[in-house]
Write an enzyme that holds these catalytic residues in place. Structure first.
Site, PDB file in Angstrom:
ATOM      1  N   HIS A 316     -21.378 -15.999  37.922  1.00  0.00           N
ATOM      2  CA  HIS A 316     -21.228 -16.298  36.493  1.00  0.00           C
ATOM      3  C   HIS A 316     -19.969 -17.134  36.304  1.00  0.00           C
ATOM      4  CE1 HIS A 316     -21.022 -15.802  32.146  1.00  0.00           C
ATOM      5  NE2 HIS A 316     -22.294 -15.456  32.245  1.00  0.00           N
ATOM      6  N   ASP A 373     -29.242 -11.692  34.334  1.00  0.00           N
ATOM      7  CA  ASP A 373     -30.614 -12.027  34.732  1.00  0.00           C
ATOM      8  C   ASP A 373     -31.105 -11.232  35.934  1.00  0.00           C
ATOM      9  OD1 ASP A 373     -29.503 -15.103  33.723  1.00  0.00           O
ATOM     10  OD2 ASP A 373     -31.313 -14.209  32.882  1.00  0.00           O
TER      11      ASP A 373
HETATM   12  C1  SDX Z   1     -26.688 -17.034  32.374  1.00  0.00           C
HETATM   13  O1  SDX Z   1     -22.571 -18.950  30.384  1.00  0.00           O
HETATM   14  C2  SDX Z   1     -23.148 -17.862  30.130  1.00  0.00           C
HETATM   15  O2  SDX Z   1     -22.601 -17.004  29.511  1.00  0.00           O
HETATM   16  C3  SDX Z   1     -24.578 -17.747  30.653  1.00  0.00           C
HETATM   17  C4  SDX Z   1     -25.259 -16.415  30.406  1.00  0.00           C
HETATM   18  C5  SDX Z   1     -25.481 -16.177  28.949  1.00  0.00           C
HETATM   19  O3  SDX Z   1     -25.587 -15.008  28.547  1.00  0.00           O
HETATM   20  O4  SDX Z   1     -25.667 -17.170  28.202  1.00  0.00           O
HETATM   21  O5  SDX Z   1     -24.479 -15.368  30.932  1.00  0.00           O
HETATM   22  C6  SDX Z   1     -26.645 -16.372  31.050  1.00  0.00           C
HETATM   23  O6  SDX Z   1     -26.965 -18.203  32.441  1.00  0.00           O
HETATM   24  C7  SDX Z   1     -26.327 -16.228  33.602  1.00  0.00           C
HETATM   25  C8  SDX Z   1     -26.340 -17.084  34.913  1.00  0.00           C
HETATM   26  C9  SDX Z   1     -27.771 -17.201  35.400  1.00  0.00           C
HETATM   27  N1  SDX Z   1     -27.854 -18.119  36.541  1.00  0.00           N
HETATM   28  C10 SDX Z   1     -28.044 -17.691  37.803  1.00  0.00           C
HETATM   29  O7  SDX Z   1     -28.131 -16.508  38.114  1.00  0.00           O
HETATM   30  C11 SDX Z   1     -28.205 -18.812  38.834  1.00  0.00           C
HETATM   31  C12 SDX Z   1     -27.402 -18.465  40.088  1.00  0.00           C
HETATM   32  N2  SDX Z   1     -25.984 -18.517  39.724  1.00  0.00           N
HETATM   33  C13 SDX Z   1     -25.294 -19.780  39.991  1.00  0.00           C
HETATM   34  O8  SDX Z   1     -26.032 -20.929  40.002  1.00  0.00           O
HETATM   35  C14 SDX Z   1     -23.883 -19.847  39.413  1.00  0.00           C
HETATM   36  O9  SDX Z   1     -23.258 -18.679  39.756  1.00  0.00           O
HETATM   37  C15 SDX Z   1     -23.719 -20.086  37.931  1.00  0.00           C
HETATM   38  C16 SDX Z   1     -24.508 -21.242  37.459  1.00  0.00           C
HETATM   39  C17 SDX Z   1     -24.132 -18.882  37.151  1.00  0.00           C
HETATM   40  C18 SDX Z   1     -22.224 -20.318  37.679  1.00  0.00           C
HETATM   41  O10 SDX Z   1     -21.928 -21.535  38.231  1.00  0.00           O
HETATM   42  P1  SDX Z   1     -20.415 -22.064  38.348  1.00  0.00           P
HETATM   43  O11 SDX Z   1     -19.476 -21.264  37.533  1.00  0.00           O
HETATM   44  O12 SDX Z   1     -20.466 -23.537  38.111  1.00  0.00           O
HETATM   45  O13 SDX Z   1     -20.074 -21.699  39.821  1.00  0.00           O
HETATM   46  P2  SDX Z   1     -20.154 -22.744  40.988  1.00  0.00           P
HETATM   47  O14 SDX Z   1     -21.543 -23.328  41.030  1.00  0.00           O
HETATM   48  O15 SDX Z   1     -18.979 -23.649  40.882  1.00  0.00           O
HETATM   49  O16 SDX Z   1     -20.003 -21.785  42.280  1.00  0.00           O
HETATM   50  C19 SDX Z   1     -18.729 -21.446  42.812  1.00  0.00           C
HETATM   51  C20 SDX Z   1     -19.003 -21.123  44.283  1.00  0.00           C
HETATM   52  C21 SDX Z   1     -19.717 -22.263  45.018  1.00  0.00           C
HETATM   53  O17 SDX Z   1     -19.410 -22.134  46.401  1.00  0.00           O
HETATM   54  P3  SDX Z   1     -18.150 -23.018  46.977  1.00  0.00           P
HETATM   55  O18 SDX Z   1     -18.450 -24.468  46.621  1.00  0.00           O
HETATM   56  O19 SDX Z   1     -16.907 -22.490  46.259  1.00  0.00           O
HETATM   57  O20 SDX Z   1     -18.171 -22.732  48.463  1.00  0.00           O
HETATM   58  O21 SDX Z   1     -19.897 -19.992  44.360  1.00  0.00           O
HETATM   59  C22 SDX Z   1     -21.126 -20.401  44.963  1.00  0.00           C
HETATM   60  C23 SDX Z   1     -21.181 -21.913  44.858  1.00  0.00           C
HETATM   61  O22 SDX Z   1     -21.984 -22.464  45.891  1.00  0.00           O
HETATM   62  N3  SDX Z   1     -22.183 -19.742  44.200  1.00  0.00           N
HETATM   63  C24 SDX Z   1     -23.264 -19.188  44.728  1.00  0.00           C
HETATM   64  C25 SDX Z   1     -23.964 -18.630  43.656  1.00  0.00           C
HETATM   65  N4  SDX Z   1     -23.303 -18.872  42.507  1.00  0.00           N
HETATM   66  C26 SDX Z   1     -22.193 -19.569  42.852  1.00  0.00           C
HETATM   67  N5  SDX Z   1     -23.704 -19.111  46.013  1.00  0.00           N
HETATM   68  C27 SDX Z   1     -24.885 -18.451  46.210  1.00  0.00           C
HETATM   69  N6  SDX Z   1     -25.608 -17.871  45.225  1.00  0.00           N
HETATM   70  C28 SDX Z   1     -25.183 -17.946  43.937  1.00  0.00           C
HETATM   71  N7  SDX Z   1     -25.892 -17.378  42.956  1.00  0.00           N
END
Ligand code: SDX
Length: 441
Positions: A316, A373
């Site tokens: 998140h 989710d």
């Molecule tokens: C919602 O904003 C809100 O409040 C949203 C929400 C709401 O109520 O409206 O809470 C609802 O959208 C919840 C999120 C649902 N999405 C997912 O579950 C999809 C999987 N999660 C990710 O795609 C990610 O965690 C996000 C999109 C939720 C957050 O993305 P960020 O903050 O941009 O984080 P990032 O992509 O910069 O990741 C940071 C690191 C990266 O690795 P490094 O480059 O540092 O090595 O964490 C890794 C990412 O690759 N990472 C994950 C991951 N999420 C982040 N690696 C594997 N699996 C994951 N789920």
């Protein structure tokens, strides 16, 4: 303009930006929960520079008094009330009122709002025929966004919302009819007859009646399901400046009406990184359940950047400890699912994935924990909601939050159209070449 709840404290020292040997004091303001921000609203005028923050992870777009999140502490409050206190005491209708109007409704306000939601539940017969224009396999989120805009065609009197009574009317119509639109999209996809709303039923039972009743048999909503669905909708109701809510504010800032702004919010929520994640979680659990891949192998893939796979339902932008909504939904899932559908292998797989990830340094170092989710889909599936309707359920829950933010922005004095800047990285000035002088390439 700053909302009343946040003030630029003269006692707070300004931030000093030193640029090209010159110092620029920038005001610092503090919110009601002690969050601080540097006010850069005059930065470009003063320095000729802008800031750059792709994804806006460090940038506040507004001040707001609706929802407070502390991502480090796992705190989520609606108008100051911790969401944990909604678990047993209230209904989605009451929380919708709280978010939109800023206080818990009096008995009279609650009864009037409930009466409005009941009387507005039907759709104009002209709208009903529009469902027939969609293919049976049309994505429900496409139908939802289109039909919310179509709704505004039947209520031109609600395009301009000048006073609070007119706004309350528009809000009640949208919150009531989004259920009917969702249910009719589902019925159309299955070739089933539309089931009219039943004025004797409250918000959640009426929705499930329109979804699951048959002309020959009424669906009766078990109290456990009613409680679980109310909580699912409450926990999705608002989340400050998430992608879809920021979209609603962005569209609304141009003066677009409430229906158009919420229809845009539906489109933003559809994305798999946002509201679409609940569908992705279920498909991930199904793939593991069908034996195509083990939980351990899936986690390994999610850690491998080259796989492009993510552990859906994890991580998140704001919560860097735990998402309190995920904890509450997991508790309801553990209580409800055994009673509704017996042991669910997908719940076991979800628990396994969480256990593996919670002990894996990759996830621990990146503060990746289950988000809203991760468990919502398993619960919705147990209630009988088909997977392709999960994000529609998220939209039904989030609609009051979108409406609250649209109205807060609409009411704020000195509102300006949202128009971010950019840093250009394209061609320097070049000239037009006529076709005959462009060469063969
Ligand atoms: C919602 O904003 C809100 O409040 C949203 C929400 C709401 O109520 O409206 O809470 C609802 O959208 C919840 C999120 C649902 N999405 C997912 O579950 C999809 C999987 N999660 C990710 O795609 C990610 O965690 C996000 C999109 C939720 C957050 O993305 P960020 O903050 O941009 O984080 P990032 O992509 O910069 O990741 C940071 C690191 C990266 O690795 P490094 O480059 O540092 O090595 O964490 C890794 C990412 O690759 N990472 C994950 C991951 N999420 C982040 N690696 C594997 N699996 C994951 N789920």
């Amino acid at each position: 303009m700053l909302a009343a709840s946040s003030t630029s404290h003269p006692s707070l020292d300004p931030a000093i930006l030193i640029l090209g040997g010159q110092s620029y004091p920038l005001p610092v303001l503090e919110g009601s929960e002690g969050e601080r921000a540097i006010d850069i609203s005059k930065l470009r005028d003063q320095t000729g520079h802008i800031t750059l923050d792709p994804g806006y992870g460090n940038t506040g777009s507004c001040t707001s008094a609706i929802t407070f999140i502390d991502g480090e502490q796992g705190i989520l409050r609606y108008r100051g009330i911790p969401i944990e206190q909604f678990a047993d005491n209230t209904t989605f209708t009451e929380v919708a009122w709280l978010l939109i109007f800023g206080h818990l409704p009096s008995e009279a306000e609650y009864e009037e709002f409930s009466r409005d939601l009941t009387r507005f539940a039907y759709l104009d017969e002209g709208m009903k025929h529009q469902f027939e224009g969609f293919p049976r396999n049309a994505p429900p989120m496409a139908i939802l966004s289109a039909m919310i805009n179509a709704l505004s065609c039947f209520h031109p009197e609600l395009h301009e919302l000048e006073d609070v009574d007119q706004f309350r009317h528009a809000a009640a119509r949208l919150i009531s009819k989004i259920r009917t639109i969702a249910a009719y999209a589902f019925r159309h996809s299955r070739g089933l007859p539309y089931i009219y709303p039943d004025p004797a039923l409250r918000y959640v039972p009426n929705f499930l009646h329109m979804m699951f009743s048959q002309p020959y048999q009424q669906y009766l909503c078990p109290s456990l399901v009613r409680k679980a669905m109310n909580l699912i909708l409450i926990l999705h109701a608002d989340h400050e400046q998430n992608c879809s809510t920021s979209t609603v504010r962005m569209v609304g800032s141009s003066g677009a009406n409430l229906f158009a702004s919420c229809a845009a919010g539906v489109c933003a929520l559809w994305g798999p990184l946002h509201g679409g994640a609940n569908v992705e979680v279920l498909e991930m659990l199904e793939r593991i359940h069908q034996g195509n891949i083990s939980a351990e192998e899936y986690v390994k893939l999610a850690k491998d950047k080259s796989s492009k796979v993510r552990l859906m339902g994890f991580g998140h932008r704001v919560y860097k400890n735990f998402d309190p909504r995920a904890q509450m939904l997991q508790k309801v899932a553990e209580e409800l699912i055994p009673l509704i559908s017996g042991d669910d292998p997908l719940l076991d797989i979800a628990r396994r994935l969480e256990d593996i990830a919670r002990s894996d340094p990759y996830f621990i170092e990146r503060n990746l924990y289950p988000n809203v989710d991760f468990y919502s889909g398993i619960l919705l599936r147990a209630i009988g909601i088909p997977t392709n309707m999960f994000t529609v359920m998220f939209a039904i829950g989030r609609l009051p939050g979108w409406i609250a933010h649209w109205w807060e922005q609409h009411q704020a004095a000195g509102g300006r159209i949202a128009r971010p800047r950019q840093i250009y990285t394209g061609n320097r000035q070049t000239d037009y070449l006529r076709l005959e002088s462009r060469g063969a390439a």
